[in-house]
Design a protein around this motif. Structure first.
Motif, PDB file in Angstrom:
ATOM      1  N   ARG A   1      11.593   4.784  -5.770  1.00 38.44           N
ATOM      2  CA  ARG A   1      11.776   3.479  -6.407  1.00 38.44           C
ATOM      3  C   ARG A   1      11.536   3.548  -7.915  1.00 38.44           C
ATOM      4  NH1 ARG A   1      13.824   2.767  -2.198  1.00 38.44           N
ATOM      5  NH2 ARG A   1      13.581   0.975  -0.791  1.00 38.44           N
TER       6      ARG A   1
ATOM      7  N   ILE B   1       7.869  -2.142  -9.775  1.00 43.86           N
ATOM      8  CA  ILE B   1       8.886  -2.102  -8.717  1.00 43.86           C
ATOM      9  C   ILE B   1       9.119  -3.527  -8.240  1.00 43.86           C
ATOM     10  CG2 ILE B   1       9.501  -1.255  -6.410  1.00 43.86           C
ATOM     11  CD1 ILE B   1       7.574   1.075  -6.856  1.00 43.86           C
TER      12      ILE B   1
ATOM     13  N   HIS C   1      17.824  -2.361  -3.970  1.00 38.85           N
ATOM     14  CA  HIS C   1      17.672  -1.471  -2.819  1.00 38.85           C
ATOM     15  C   HIS C   1      17.897  -2.226  -1.506  1.00 38.85           C
ATOM     16  CE1 HIS C   1      16.073   1.678  -5.433  1.00 38.85           C
ATOM     17  NE2 HIS C   1      15.287   0.776  -5.988  1.00 38.85           N
TER      18      HIS C   1
END
Length: 320
Positions: A221, A131, A263
């Motif tokens: 995620r 991530i 994001h």
């Protein structure tokens, strides 16, 4: 510029509360800080009392408290004993704070200090990035997290006072730091080593979730990102050169010089902890980041008109 009230809302208090620990890795540092503060106050009181006697005390009292004996006791024995005791106790108290190799199953996150923001990479057990994020860290309450601290340019220092002591980030060297939050919430941090330019505007946020909430965040995620639907904002993003510095998963934007924006709409702050994140601040940051954070490496985009700024801000705010 943001108000203190706005920063408190997004960072859980600003400036960070340095004497209010929220985890086991900050408690020894806080205890040591209190001991040094109280000890320093006591020593200052003794010195001031001795000064008062020397200046205004009765001659008989000055003779009784002065001379070679006072020098040996007050000038040599007292500081040697006190400082040695503090050194030994401080080393014992903080000895467990020095992080070593990763423990089996331990959550690992690599944080890289850059001029003047933070690159965040969540790692799997083999050390591969799974991530990517920037300027904030998400952790589960009650779990130890190992931070691998790097620098991409100059010396920075990672410091979230309520969760751990500070640790320098040195080019060419990786330092390890463990943190743990014992309660949900958002904890503000700051670069604690002068790194030039807008160093004072290089903030950070740690978001502590309940274990269930963290599992949902992590799953969101890790989920495959659907193909992006082209919008006016995305077209502007690509046409304005933003993709040369930023990555957005599911699009052709794959720049590595700036923060990953996949994001960005879900982050609490912009500009590394200096603005609350919303559509209005996004538009303002894009148009005139150099006024908001002078010297940062993102250029102004004053060539965009109001409609274009709004379209671009709408697109980025929707990247959750």
């Amino acid at each position: 510029m943001p108000t203190e009230t706005q920063l408190k809302a997004v960072l859980g208090g600003w400036p960070p509360a340095v004497l209010n620990p929220a985890g086991p890795y900050s408690e020894p540092v806080t205890l040591l800080a209190w001991a040094l503060l109280i000890g320093g106050t006591v020593v200052l009181a003794i010195v001031l009392a001795a000064l008062a006697v020397a200046l205004w005390g009765a001659p008989s009292l000055r003779r009784r408290l002065g001379g070679d004996r006072a020098i040996w006791i007050g000038g040599i024995a007292f500081p040697v004993v006190v400082l040695t005791a503090l050194l030994v106790w401080g080393l014992w108290l903080t000895g467990d704070l020095a992080a070593k190799a990763p423990r089996p199953g331990e959550m690992r996150v690599r944080i890289t200090g850059e001029m003047w923001w933070w690159r965040v990479a969540y790692l799997d057990e083999s050390g591969r990035t799974v991530i990517r994020d920037a300027n904030e860290l998400h952790v589960p309450v009650g779990s130890t997290v190992l931070l691998e601290l790097d620098s991409a340019d100059v010396i920075h220092s990672f410091w979230v006072p309520r969760l751990a002591g500070k640790m320098n980030m040195i080019p060419g060297r990786r330092n390890l730091l463990r943190i743990q939050a014992d309660q949900p919430g958002t904890f503000g941090g700051q670069c604690a080593e002068y790194c030039g330019g807008p160093h004072a505007l290089m903030g950070f946020a740690v978001v502590a979730h309940t274990p269930e909430s963290f599992d949902r965040w992590r799953a969101s995620r890790l989920a495959a990102r659907p193909a992006s639907v082209t919008s006016r904002g995305q077209e502007l993003f690509m046409a304005s050169g933003c993709a040369a510095c930023h990555t957005i998963a599911g699009t052709q934007a794959a720049g590595l010089a700036g923060p990953d924006l996949t994001h960005v709409g879900s982050r609490r702050t912009l500009g590394a902890g200096i603005l609350p994140n919303n559509r209005g601040t996004l538009a303002g940051w894009i148009a005139d980041s150099q006024t908001i954070k002078p010297g940062n490496r993102m250029p102004n985009y004053k060539q965009l008109d109001a409609r274009e700024l709004n379209a671009l801000a709408d697109y980025l705010a929707g990247l959750k």
